[in-house]
Design an enzyme around this catalytic site. Structure first.
Site, PDB file in Angstrom:
ATOM      1  N   ASP A 157       0.861  -1.188   0.000  1.00  0.00           N
ATOM      2  CA  ASP A 157       0.000   0.000   0.000  1.00  0.00           C
ATOM      3  C   ASP A 157       0.895   1.235   0.000  1.00  0.00           C
ATOM      4  OD1 ASP A 157      -2.321  -1.526   0.073  1.00  0.00           O
ATOM      5  OD2 ASP A 157      -2.415  -1.518   2.257  1.00  0.00           O
ATOM      6  N   ASP A 171      -7.121  -1.785  -4.149  1.00  0.00           N
ATOM      7  CA  ASP A 171      -8.155  -1.491  -3.149  1.00  0.00           C
ATOM      8  C   ASP A 171      -9.208  -0.546  -3.719  1.00  0.00           C
ATOM      9  OD1 ASP A 171      -6.736  -3.027  -1.352  1.00  0.00           O
ATOM     10  OD2 ASP A 171      -5.699  -1.320  -0.456  1.00  0.00           O
TER      11      ASP A 171
END
Length: 205
Positions: A157, A171
């Site tokens: 991330d 995501d």
């Protein structure tokens, strides 16, 4: 000897007024049966998934290559920034202690979306499912091939916006695709390209 022979009425087709209604009634039935269904949308679904998967993979590789762990690269002041995080959990850092289960769920989602896509005829459903599939594949690859190993890999991330947990392209694709699918369901748009409210109205009339 007379050459007159009895006429075989069974072999002679009827050409009178009685035959016309039967012929006319048969035409609409044949037309209705042969009416083409909507266009299959699996190719569109796969194209969208492939584009999002490639974009997710590229951005993760760039983040790992150019952002150091713990480093924060501002984009719009402190509101939006790049910061590298290794996430063992689900989207937005949820369920961090269930990496192996999340991996199996992601694999099941991929298989389920492809099976649904084989009979899909709605463009909007293809877009939504394509987004979900591309995001699921992006994070699934991380869980299978990144440290610390298969089924336990940590997802990369790198996007932080305000107070929102750090996330990635996969995501975003999963969440946006899921929102679109929920909206389509609420407003009655079916995967086969029809609309449930309109279909019910036509049947009652």
């Amino acid at each position: 000897m007379s050459e007159d022979r009895p006429t075989d009425h069974a072999a002679v087709p009827e050409t009178g007024d009685d035959a016309a209604p039967q012929s006319a009634a048969a035409v609409p039935e044949a037309t209705e049966t042969a009416k083409p269904a909507g266009r299959r949308r699996l190719p569109m679904l796969l194209i969208i998934a492939a584009v999002l998967f490639g974009l997710d993979l590229l951005t993760k590789c760039l983040a790992v290559a150019f952002i150091q762990p713990g480093e924060s690269v501002p984009i719009i002041g402190d509101f939006a920034r790049f910061t590298l995080v290794r996430n063992p959990g689900a989207a937005f850092s949820m369920a961090t202690g269930m990496t192996w289960l999340l991996t199996l769920i992601a694999a099941a989602v991929v298989i389920g979306v492809i099976r649904i896509g084989r009979t899909l005829r709605s463009l909007w459903w293809a877009i939504g499912l394509g987004m979900v599939l591309g995001g699921a594949l992006g994070n699934l690859v991380d869980r299978l091939f990144r440290y610390p190993g298969p089924l336990q890999g940590h997802v990369v991330d790198f996007v932080a916006i305000g107070w929102w947990p750090v996330f990635n392209v996969a995501d975003s694709a999963i969440v946006c695709g899921a929102i679109l699918l929920v909206a389509l369901t609420v407003f009655g748009f079916e995967p086969d390209g029809t609309r449930s409210g309109r279909k019910h109205s036509e049947e009652t009339h």
